[in-house]
Design a protein around this motif. Structure first.
Motif, PDB file in Angstrom:
ATOM      1  N   LEU A 112       0.804  -1.222   0.000  1.00 16.99           N
ATOM      2  CA  LEU A 112       0.000   0.000   0.000  1.00 16.99           C
ATOM      3  C   LEU A 112       0.837   1.272   0.000  1.00 16.99           C
ATOM      4  CD1 LEU A 112      -3.048  -0.738   2.322  1.00 16.99           C
ATOM      5  CD2 LEU A 112      -2.935  -0.687  -0.163  1.00 16.99           C
ATOM      6  N   LEU A 113       1.988   1.276   0.619  1.00 15.66           N
ATOM      7  CA  LEU A 113       2.782   2.502   0.672  1.00 15.66           C
ATOM      8  C   LEU A 113       3.203   2.950  -0.733  1.00 15.66           C
ATOM      9  CD1 LEU A 113       4.011   4.699   2.361  1.00 15.66           C
ATOM     10  CD2 LEU A 113       5.959   3.216   2.858  1.00 15.66           C
ATOM     11  N   LEU A 243      -8.068   8.708  -1.718  1.00 10.94           N
ATOM     12  CA  LEU A 243      -7.716   7.290  -1.787  1.00 10.94           C
ATOM     13  C   LEU A 243      -6.211   7.103  -1.681  1.00 10.94           C
ATOM     14  CD1 LEU A 243      -8.713   4.420  -2.198  1.00 10.94           C
ATOM     15  CD2 LEU A 243      -8.644   4.807  -4.669  1.00 10.94           C
ATOM     16  N   SER A 244      -5.440   7.978  -2.313  1.00 11.01           N
ATOM     17  CA  SER A 244      -3.989   7.919  -2.210  1.00 11.01           C
ATOM     18  C   SER A 244      -3.536   8.111  -0.769  1.00 11.01           C
ATOM     19  CB  SER A 244      -3.359   8.987  -3.108  1.00 11.01           C
ATOM     20  OG  SER A 244      -1.972   9.105  -2.864  1.00 11.01           O
ATOM     21  N   ALA A 245      -4.139   9.086  -0.091  1.00 13.17           N
ATOM     22  CA  ALA A 245      -3.770   9.355   1.303  1.00 13.17           C
ATOM     23  C   ALA A 245      -4.126   8.181   2.211  1.00 13.17           C
ATOM     24  CB  ALA A 245      -4.462  10.630   1.786  1.00 13.17           C
ATOM     25  N   GLY A 249      -1.412   6.153   4.132  1.00 18.01           N
ATOM     26  CA  GLY A 249      -1.523   6.164   5.591  1.00 18.01           C
ATOM     27  C   GLY A 249      -1.519   4.777   6.191  1.00 18.01           C
ATOM     28  N   VAL A 250      -2.258   3.862   5.569  1.00 17.63           N
ATOM     29  CA  VAL A 250      -2.276   2.477   6.059  1.00 17.63           C
ATOM     30  C   VAL A 250      -0.893   1.851   5.916  1.00 17.63           C
ATOM     31  CG1 VAL A 250      -3.227   0.178   5.690  1.00 17.63           C
ATOM     32  CG2 VAL A 250      -4.718   2.150   5.610  1.00 17.63           C
ATOM     33  N   ALA A 255       3.870  -0.157   8.558  1.00 13.00           N
ATOM     34  CA  ALA A 255       5.338  -0.160   8.572  1.00 13.00           C
ATOM     35  C   ALA A 255       5.865   0.198   9.951  1.00 13.00           C
ATOM     36  CB  ALA A 255       5.870   0.826   7.523  1.00 13.00           C
ATOM     37  N   VAL A 256       5.266   1.204  10.587  1.00 17.88           N
ATOM     38  CA  VAL A 256       5.682   1.597  11.939  1.00 17.88           C
ATOM     39  C   VAL A 256       5.428   0.466  12.929  1.00 17.88           C
ATOM     40  CG1 VAL A 256       5.150   3.177  13.842  1.00 17.88           C
ATOM     41  CG2 VAL A 256       5.373   4.055  11.502  1.00 17.88           C
ATOM     42  N   GLN A 257       4.268  -0.207  12.800  1.00 16.36           N
ATOM     43  CA  GLN A 257       3.969  -1.322  13.709  1.00 16.36           C
ATOM     44  C   GLN A 257       4.933  -2.489  13.517  1.00 16.36           C
ATOM     45  OE1 GLN A 257      -0.175  -2.257  13.067  1.00 16.36           O
ATOM     46  NE2 GLN A 257      -0.850  -0.774  14.592  1.00 16.36           N
TER      47      GLN A 257
END
Length: 260
Positions: A112-113, A243-245, A249-250, A255-257
């Protein structure tokens, strides 16, 4: 489940679906970390609970799109034909293979990123007309099958994956949104039923948290209707950027998790 937890689930479902329904995302991909980290739903019960949320929340936005005459065309049928067998396979993998959440988060972030960033770039700097074009029916069914497997394993709405790809390939958001939500709704019914049947023959937390899923879904039902009502008032560029955001964001969240 106590009342504060139920109210929190209702509020989370309402706010998430209000923001995501205009672009064809049920919001389950955002609700998943809330259920695990805030509401304390155990694994793998979080997956059928998320699917239950989709079942209850889906009719709100779909009813609004149906009233506006936006649910026709071949795209909903193509997506449903692919996602239905995929979600059953995904549920079997989830119960008997139990992929770890770290691998899932890494895969979602890796997909997704860049997908969200690509869609944002395509919106700001559109591709030449000869390079743009929706995927073929065969490619669409294959994509839907893969998304169905992922949805069956982790209980996320397929719109979060289908939407950025289809819109990035040139399909208008107004066409993708109702089709993706219809596929998510039908697939979630089959997925939730599959988990309910598997819970009769397996041990562990396989059945959904019914009360919490219904509470989140009730919020999503209202939020989805309101979000679908807002969509025609938003320009295509704004919807594509939204939709891009959401996709970006997801991706960042997971990634952080994963790295945390």
């Amino acid at each position: 489940m106590d009342w504060p937890t139920g109210l929190l689930g209702f509020a989370a479902g309402l706010l998430i679906s209000l923001a995501t329904a205009p672009v064809g995302v049920s919001g389950a991909v955002f609700l998943l970390p809330v259920q695990v980290s805030v509401l304390g739903v155990p694994s793998p019960a979080v997956t059928p609970t998320n699917l239950l949320y989709n079942v209850v929340a889906g009719p709100g936005a779909l009813f609004r799109y149906w009233r506006a005459g936006r649910l026709g065309g071949p795209l909903p049928r193509l997506l449903i034909a692919g996602t239905l067998p995929g979600v059953v396979l995904g549920a079997l993998i989830r119960v008997f293979a139990v992929p770890g959440p770290r691998v899932f988060r890494l895969l979602v972030a890796a997909l997704l990123l860049p997908l969200g960033l690509w869609l944002g770039l395509r919106t700001v700097r559109p591709a030449p007309a000869r390079d743009a074009g929706p995927p073929s029916p065969r490619a669409t069914r294959t994509l839907a099958l893969l998304v169905g497997v992922v949805g069956g394993i982790y209980g996320i709405g397929g719109g979060s994956l289908l939407g950025p790809i289809l819109v990035g390939r040139g399909t208008p958001v107004a066409t993708v949104a109702p089709a993706a939500l219809a596929a998510t709704f039908v697939t979630s019914i089959v997925g939730a039923a599959t988990y309910a049947l598997l819970s009769l023959t397996t041990t562990g937390d396989v059945a959904p948290d019914w009360l919490l899923g219904l509470s989140c879904g009730a919020g999503g039902l209202l939020g989805g209707y309101l979000g679908a009502h807002l969509q025609p008032r938003l320009p295509e560029t704004a919807l594509r950027l939204l939709l891009s955001a959401l996709a970006t964001g997801v991706g960042v969240l997971y990634a952080v998790q994963t790295l945390g």
